[in-house]
Structure formats: structure tokens, C-alpha cells
Design a protein around this motif. Sequence first.
Motif, PDB file in Angstrom:
ATOM      1  N   ASN A  55      34.746   3.020  52.671  1.00 34.16           N
ATOM      2  CA  ASN A  55      33.513   3.183  51.915  1.00 34.16           C
ATOM      3  C   ASN A  55      32.807   4.410  52.472  1.00 34.16           C
ATOM      4  O   ASN A  55      31.925   4.324  53.319  1.00 34.16           O
ATOM      5  CB  ASN A  55      32.627   1.951  52.026  1.00 34.16           C
ATOM      6  N   PHE A  56      33.256   5.576  52.025  1.00 33.62           N
ATOM      7  CA  PHE A  56      32.753   6.826  52.570  1.00 33.62           C
ATOM      8  C   PHE A  56      31.396   7.199  51.966  1.00 33.62           C
ATOM      9  O   PHE A  56      31.141   6.983  50.786  1.00 33.62           O
ATOM     10  CB  PHE A  56      33.729   7.970  52.288  1.00 33.62           C
ATOM     11  N   TYR A 265      43.453  18.071  44.497  1.00 35.50           N
ATOM     12  CA  TYR A 265      43.928  17.634  45.815  1.00 35.50           C
ATOM     13  C   TYR A 265      43.172  16.373  46.218  1.00 35.50           C
ATOM     14  O   TYR A 265      41.936  16.371  46.232  1.00 35.50           O
ATOM     15  CB  TYR A 265      43.694  18.709  46.875  1.00 35.50           C
ATOM     16  N   ASP A 266      43.884  15.317  46.533  1.00 37.04           N
ATOM     17  CA  ASP A 266      43.285  14.110  47.105  1.00 37.04           C
ATOM     18  C   ASP A 266      43.682  13.989  48.570  1.00 37.04           C
ATOM     19  O   ASP A 266      44.728  14.496  48.997  1.00 37.04           O
ATOM     20  CB  ASP A 266      43.766  12.853  46.368  1.00 37.04           C
ATOM     21  N   LEU A 267      42.859  13.271  49.327  1.00 35.02           N
ATOM     22  CA  LEU A 267      43.171  12.983  50.720  1.00 35.02           C
ATOM     23  C   LEU A 267      44.029  11.727  50.803  1.00 35.02           C
ATOM     24  O   LEU A 267      43.715  10.709  50.180  1.00 35.02           O
ATOM     25  CB  LEU A 267      41.888  12.796  51.529  1.00 35.02           C
ATOM     26  N   PHE A 268      45.093  11.818  51.598  1.00 39.16           N
ATOM     27  CA  PHE A 268      46.014  10.707  51.805  1.00 39.16           C
ATOM     28  C   PHE A 268      46.200  10.471  53.297  1.00 39.16           C
ATOM     29  O   PHE A 268      45.911  11.340  54.126  1.00 39.16           O
ATOM     30  CB  PHE A 268      47.373  11.004  51.163  1.00 39.16           C
ATOM     31  N   ASN A 285      38.320   6.448  46.054  1.00 27.72           N
ATOM     32  CA  ASN A 285      37.424   7.280  45.248  1.00 27.72           C
ATOM     33  C   ASN A 285      36.003   7.342  45.795  1.00 27.72           C
ATOM     34  O   ASN A 285      35.120   7.882  45.130  1.00 27.72           O
ATOM     35  CB  ASN A 285      37.410   6.798  43.797  1.00 27.72           C
ATOM     36  N   THR A 286      35.767   6.825  46.989  1.00 30.03           N
ATOM     37  CA  THR A 286      34.482   7.116  47.629  1.00 30.03           C
ATOM     38  C   THR A 286      34.548   8.418  48.411  1.00 30.03           C
ATOM     39  O   THR A 286      33.530   8.882  48.922  1.00 30.03           O
ATOM     40  CB  THR A 286      34.052   5.969  48.567  1.00 30.03           C
ATOM     41  N   ILE A 287      35.732   9.020  48.497  1.00 25.43           N
ATOM     42  CA  ILE A 287      35.851  10.353  49.107  1.00 25.43           C
ATOM     43  C   ILE A 287      36.585  11.312  48.183  1.00 25.43           C
ATOM     44  O   ILE A 287      36.288  12.497  48.152  1.00 25.43           O
ATOM     45  CB  ILE A 287      36.545  10.272  50.491  1.00 25.43           C
ATOM     46  N   ASN A 288      37.563  10.820  47.410  1.00 30.92           N
ATOM     47  CA  ASN A 288      38.315  11.663  46.485  1.00 30.92           C
ATOM     48  C   ASN A 288      37.681  11.673  45.101  1.00 30.92           C
ATOM     49  O   ASN A 288      37.102  10.675  44.655  1.00 30.92           O
ATOM     50  CB  ASN A 288      39.762  11.167  46.382  1.00 30.92           C
ATOM     51  N   VAL A 306      35.057  17.076  55.781  1.00 34.72           N
ATOM     52  CA  VAL A 306      35.977  17.272  54.669  1.00 34.72           C
ATOM     53  C   VAL A 306      35.404  18.359  53.775  1.00 34.72           C
ATOM     54  O   VAL A 306      34.178  18.516  53.679  1.00 34.72           O
ATOM     55  CB  VAL A 306      36.193  15.956  53.893  1.00 34.72           C
ATOM     56  N   SER A 307      36.291  19.114  53.148  1.00 32.57           N
ATOM     57  CA  SER A 307      35.855  20.188  52.265  1.00 32.57           C
ATOM     58  C   SER A 307      36.221  19.843  50.828  1.00 32.57           C
ATOM     59  O   SER A 307      37.287  19.290  50.566  1.00 32.57           O
ATOM     60  CB  SER A 307      36.499  21.510  52.671  1.00 32.57           C
TER      61      SER A 307
END
Length: 540
Positions: A55-56, A265-268, A285-288, A306-307
Motif C-alpha cells: 500500500n504505497f 514500465y511497471d515495477l516488479f 497499482n498503488t505504485i504502478n 522511485v521515478s
Amino acid sequence: MKTKFCFFILLACNIISAQGPNNVLAFNSSPYNNTNSSSVYNTTKPVVINFNGFNFELLDAGVSTRYAEIGSGFFKNKLIMVSSKKIGGLAKIDPNTHEAFKELFCLDIDKNGALSSPHLFSRILNTNSSEDQLTFSPNEKTVYYTRSSKGNSLEFKLYKADLEADSHGNWINNELLSINDTNVSVETPFVNRTGDKLYFSANYPDAIGGFDLYVSAINADGTLGIPKNLGNTINTTADEKYPSFSIDGKYLYFSSRGHENIGGYDLFVSKIIRNEFQEPRNMGNTINTVYDEIAYFLAARNKAYVSSNRPNGKGGYDIYTATNDEVVQSIKGEILDFETQIKLPNTVVILKDEEGSEIAKTITAEDATFSFNVSPFETYNISAQKDGFKDYAVQFFANRGNETIYKKDIELLTTEPVIAKVDNEMRIVLENIYFNFNKWNVKEESFISLNKVIKVLKANPDMTIAVNAHTDNRGRDSYNLNLSNKRAASAVRYLIKNGISKDRLVSKGYGEAKPLVDCKTSCSESDLQVNRRVEFVIVN
């Protein structure tokens, strides 16, 4: 106006933050637990929601401009940043991006994670070409950095430089490394925490997609071994870039346009088990977003930079502080006898991770319950051990992403009774029979053990036994003798109640007269436990 360079002013900067990356949140390879939902951004593209224990909360890190800013890891407790922001009036414009050529900056980090104003990192590493991501050896005396090719600002080559001893930022021995190749762009390097491997992205001819993640061994002299593709567990036919690791080396983070992707680009993250990368999981999807999320670097246990080029920023790529609220989960249950469902206190229950390392251990109390904290989407091994029962082990997968209490009761099978010669006597050898402190009624958990005696006696109808009870040496001799007589008689009553003729049974208490461990006044708790016992001696 004289330009300030970050490395030359380290002593003037406040070094506050802990150097990242640090500990990692817990998750691993697993099936996705997806639900359909709308993105926070308007889009017609289908969105994959990964409700996966994250939960970013993303906050502007305070350095974003209308130009691109991208994090590049840490050096001397500072965040290194790649940016195309203009410095002075003579900035060279990149014809491919229509912004200034990228340069390296460094920024102090305050206790809340906010970043200071950026300063140019190094006159030596920053040139008239475009500089991009870099990474440092664990001792921070060697840097691996990327710089654009002459004539093509979108193609990068990998270099190495060493920090001159006793210097204030003088990088020497700059050299182009052997893993570079014609028409190949080598990008986003990252040295692992042990300093023996360099991970990076490249579009070599053998890539599965455009850009794949590779690894090269770092030799003792700092040169690199032959690049090895990380394989199709990590790489897809789309692009993979920006590798980074947790401090314990058990998790690989990276950005990908493939896999289960929300967009761009998504974070994995991929867990590493026995040196093998597990199936990557989308970080949710709280970060991507449907835009690009790249360059994820942990600065503390639950805080990272994160950028992203999402449209609510100031322009281009912006740097965000990503704080994650850990999801609290636990697994709870009871230890029970399989046949009778009697609760089993005094059971050793152990929680191990997927690689078999012990995480936690408990001994069940009178209510026979156990409880362990677990993390979402981790695989665990739970084992239970108790005298008189067969060892039990089960694999458990925490398959939910929200706050959850998993329920897992464990049922144990009893071992078979054994007839053996002990101290020149034939006995029915059992685990200990339990009584409450200073009491003589048999505890319920020991009914299971006495049932084994019943089983032997019914299988041998001519057998008679003596039930002998012993105490430890705490208390008065006369009291202990009386207590042991009552305990032996209590065990006999249970046998008679369950179909054994009283003519086949004799009970006798010995008090503290026959200790197995003659410890006198220096008995340990284990000595006392051994001496408290009931023996079943075969008379004929």
C-alpha cells in the motif's frame, strides 16, 4: 559563476539517511491475486490490479523540475540523480530528447526522506556527452557508470573508474569495459551487495526482447566476466531495465514493459531461492500506473525512491518518495490429536521460510495454540514435534494481500507403543504422562498415551503390568511419596475405566527415591522433568 560539485563538498553536506538499499518487504513468486478496477488515471487500456500486500504512498521528493530527474542509487549516504536540468546558459541540447544532455547530481536526504537541492556530482564523470545510471562497489571505491556514445545520445556504453586514495572526488583509471559491443546499448548497472556481480540491461543480439537484464561476474581486478542473460523467468519480449537488490540479496527489483503489466514500465520484484529467480510479481497499482515507473531504490525498510513520468508531476520523469505500509498477517491454529481431537500442549512448532531457514519457534501452552506473523504471498514450512507423535510438516502459502489471520489446525498421528527391556525390566515404553503441578489427575493430553497402554494390554490379554510413579526431589519426602501413589492410582483408574481388568494392574508410588538423574540439590529444570515420570513395567 563557479559551479559547485557535490563530491567536493561532502563535508559540507548533512549526511543523515541510512544508505540504501535496505531490507525488503516480503513477497515472492506466486500466482497473482488480481481484481479488476479503474486506474487513478483516465485510460481505455485494461488495468491489472495486484492486491499483493503493498500500500504505497507516493510523495514528491522535492527536487522535481520540468526536466527529467531519475534516481540512480546511493553514494556516501546521498541519493545520486540523473537529470537533464540545465546548468548555466551553455547547456548542450540533446537532439533526441530536446533537453540538455543528462548529468549526474547528488542530493542530501533529511530524516523525513526529503531531498536537498542538487549539486553536480563530479567534473570527471560529467562530460559533454549524456551521463546516465551508475553504481558503486560496496566499499564505494569503484564506480561503474554509463555514458552515451558519440553521435548517438540514446546508445550508452559502460565504463569503470576508481576513486583515488585520499582524494576528494578524483576518479582515476577511467576505462571502457569489455562487455560493450557495436550497436549495443548497455544501461542501468547495479552492483550486488557482495560486490561480485554486476547486473545491467542491454540489447545484445541474444536478448529475448529489446532490452534484457544480464549479469556479469566482477573479477578481482574490477573487470567483468562474460554477460549472462537472466533468462525468460525475468526477461520478456518487451524491455526490462533498472535492476536493484534488497540488502539481503533475496529480492530483485526491476522495471519491465512485459509480465502482468498495468502500462508502460511497471515495477516488479522476484524472490531468489537457491540462486534461482522466481516468477516476478507486479508491485501493484498503488505504485504502478499506465505510465512509466522506474529506478526503485530502497533507502529504508519501507521507504524507497522511485521515478515516474506520470502526468501529475512537474515534467518529464520526477522522483517520488515511496512509503509502504506493511500488511499485518498471522497464521494461528491448534495442535490436536488426529484420532481424539484432544488438544496437545507442549508441542514444538517451528516456522521456516521457503529455503528452510528457521524464522520462529514456539511451544504450545495449555490451550495448544500457536501463532506466527507472516508476510503476504510468502511460502512457509510449518513443522510440529511432540513426544509420542509422528513429526509433522506442511507447506503454507500466504495467498492474500490484505490484513489476514489464516487458520491452520494441525493434527498429529501417534507413534506405536514399544515393548523394550529397560534396566533389566520389560516395559511398555511411552512418552511422559503429564499431571498438573502438585495434582494427581492425569491431564487430558496424556489420555492418548494411556490409550497406547490399553492397546498393548488388549493385544496381550494375559499380560499384567505395574504402574510405577516417580516425582522430582522438590518438597518433603513424605509428600512426594503420597503424591506419586495417587498419580499411579489415577493412571490405573483410567485403564480400568477403559476396559482393562483391575486384576491385571498394580500401582505403586516411589516418590523421589529412584531418580533417573541423581542431581540432589543442583537439579536443572530438565533434570526435574526427567525424574517426574510414570513407568509401565510388565510383570508377566
